[in-house]
Design a protein around this motif. Structure first.
Motif, PDB file in Angstrom:
ATOM      1  N   VAL A 106       0.844  -1.191   0.000  1.00 24.60           N
ATOM      2  CA  VAL A 106       0.000   0.000   0.000  1.00 24.60           C
ATOM      3  C   VAL A 106       0.884   1.247   0.000  1.00 24.60           C
ATOM      4  O   VAL A 106       1.920   1.276   0.658  1.00 24.60           O
ATOM      5  N   THR A 107       0.464   2.236  -0.794  1.00 22.87           N
ATOM      6  CA  THR A 107       1.179   3.515  -0.883  1.00 22.87           C
ATOM      7  C   THR A 107       0.201   4.625  -0.537  1.00 22.87           C
ATOM      8  O   THR A 107      -0.931   4.622  -1.024  1.00 22.87           O
ATOM      9  N   GLY A 108       0.616   5.556   0.301  1.00 22.84           N
ATOM     10  CA  GLY A 108      -0.249   6.663   0.687  1.00 22.84           C
ATOM     11  C   GLY A 108       0.387   7.509   1.770  1.00 22.84           C
ATOM     12  O   GLY A 108       1.609   7.565   1.889  1.00 22.84           O
ATOM     13  N   LYS A 109      -0.479   8.134   2.570  1.00 17.26           N
ATOM     14  CA  LYS A 109      -0.002   9.045   3.622  1.00 17.26           C
ATOM     15  C   LYS A 109      -0.790   8.839   4.910  1.00 17.26           C
ATOM     16  O   LYS A 109      -1.983   8.554   4.887  1.00 17.26           O
ATOM     17  N   MET A 110      -0.093   9.073   6.004  1.00 15.11           N
ATOM     18  CA  MET A 110      -0.711   9.015   7.320  1.00 15.11           C
ATOM     19  C   MET A 110      -1.247  10.400   7.649  1.00 15.11           C
ATOM     20  O   MET A 110      -0.544  11.398   7.512  1.00 15.11           O
ATOM     21  N   LEU A 111      -2.520  10.467   8.065  1.00 15.94           N
ATOM     22  CA  LEU A 111      -3.125  11.727   8.479  1.00 15.94           C
ATOM     23  C   LEU A 111      -3.902  11.529   9.763  1.00 15.94           C
ATOM     24  O   LEU A 111      -4.446  10.453  10.026  1.00 15.94           O
ATOM     25  N   ASP A 112      -3.973  12.585  10.545  1.00 15.77           N
ATOM     26  CA  ASP A 112      -4.749  12.589  11.781  1.00 15.77           C
ATOM     27  C   ASP A 112      -6.163  13.079  11.471  1.00 15.77           C
ATOM     28  O   ASP A 112      -6.337  14.149  10.900  1.00 15.77           O
ATOM     29  N   VAL A 113      -7.147  12.281  11.840  1.00 14.64           N
ATOM     30  CA  VAL A 113      -8.548  12.663  11.665  1.00 14.64           C
ATOM     31  C   VAL A 113      -9.227  12.530  13.017  1.00 14.64           C
ATOM     32  O   VAL A 113      -9.336  11.429  13.557  1.00 14.64           O
ATOM     33  N   HIS A 114      -9.637  13.650  13.574  1.00 19.15           N
ATOM     34  CA  HIS A 114     -10.319  13.686  14.877  1.00 19.15           C
ATOM     35  C   HIS A 114      -9.517  12.961  15.962  1.00 19.15           C
ATOM     36  O   HIS A 114     -10.069  12.212  16.757  1.00 19.15           O
ATOM     37  N   GLY A 115      -8.205  13.152  15.955  1.00 21.71           N
ATOM     38  CA  GLY A 115      -7.363  12.582  16.997  1.00 21.71           C
ATOM     39  C   GLY A 115      -6.919  11.151  16.759  1.00 21.71           C
ATOM     40  O   GLY A 115      -6.223  10.582  17.593  1.00 21.71           O
ATOM     41  N   HIS A 116      -7.296  10.534  15.642  1.00 27.18           N
ATOM     42  CA  HIS A 116      -6.881   9.165  15.330  1.00 27.18           C
ATOM     43  C   HIS A 116      -6.084   9.172  14.030  1.00 27.18           C
ATOM     44  O   HIS A 116      -6.434   9.882  13.086  1.00 27.18           O
ATOM     45  N   ASN A 117      -5.038   8.371  13.985  1.00 23.66           N
ATOM     46  CA  ASN A 117      -4.230   8.272  12.774  1.00 23.66           C
ATOM     47  C   ASN A 117      -4.815   7.236  11.819  1.00 23.66           C
ATOM     48  O   ASN A 117      -5.141   6.120  12.234  1.00 23.66           O
ATOM     49  N   TYR A 118      -4.944   7.636  10.566  1.00 23.58           N
ATOM     50  CA  TYR A 118      -5.390   6.745   9.501  1.00 23.58           C
ATOM     51  C   TYR A 118      -4.382   6.854   8.369  1.00 23.58           C
ATOM     52  O   TYR A 118      -3.852   7.924   8.082  1.00 23.58           O
ATOM     53  N   PHE A 119      -4.138   5.729   7.701  1.00 23.35           N
ATOM     54  CA  PHE A 119      -3.282   5.730   6.520  1.00 23.35           C
ATOM     55  C   PHE A 119      -4.210   5.809   5.309  1.00 23.35           C
ATOM     56  O   PHE A 119      -5.025   4.919   5.081  1.00 23.35           O
TER      57      PHE A 119
END
Length: 160
Positions: A106-119
């Motif tokens: 998987v290729t992408g980016k880690m972002l914080d959404v409402h205090g939780h990290n999602y890739f």
């Protein structure tokens, strides 16, 4: 003539209000909340995409308030458990290939959404097949399960 001008002036100001708000929003002194997904645009983001090989431990299409919409893949990596957002537009065939135990890159980016990290996946490679999830602007790519005859079809997010 003066009365007509005075009668039309409030209407003109009302119609120009959106134009004025746009002008104010473009000034450097204005404060705007940053978008959570600005980081997904490869043309504007300073950070490069990350790639990793993972094994899928679970697949969930049930929406949880505060989480990204669409399917989430649960995986384990050296940093601990991770949720990968692949969006809501995968075909049934694609979802079947992303079952528990599937090994994917998987290729992408880690972002914080409402205090939780999602890739946020940009693309996934499973069983040698590349699946494009987001284009270079970070927008989700819709996949057609049954392409229509005599129409432009999408393949990897590009018109053919």
């Amino acid at each position: 003539m003066k009365r007509a001008f005075i009668a039309v002036l409030p209407l003109a100001l009302l119609l120009c209000e959106p134009c004025m708000q746009g002008a104010v929003a473009d000034t450097p002194d204005s404060t705007q909340a940053p978008s959570h997904f600005v980081g997904l645009d490869t043309t504007k983001s300073g950070s490069p995409d990350t790639s990793m090989a993972v094994t899928i431990q679970g697949v969930s299409s049930t929406h949880t308030p505060g989480a990204p919409a669409g399917t989430l893949l649960s995986v384990s990596n050296p940093g601990g458990p991770l949720l990968i957002s692949v969006g809501p537009y995968l075909t049934q065939e694609m979802l079947q290939s992303l079952g528990t135990g599937a090994k994917v890159e998987v290729t992408g980016k880690m972002l914080d959404v409402h205090g939780h990290n999602y890739f946020f996946a940009r693309q996934i490679v499973v069983e040698g097949q590349q699946i494009v999830i987001r284009n270079n602007n970070g927008s989700l790519v819709r996949h057609l399960s049954h392409p229509h005859a005599n129409s432009s079809t999408s393949r990897n997010g590009e018109l053919q």
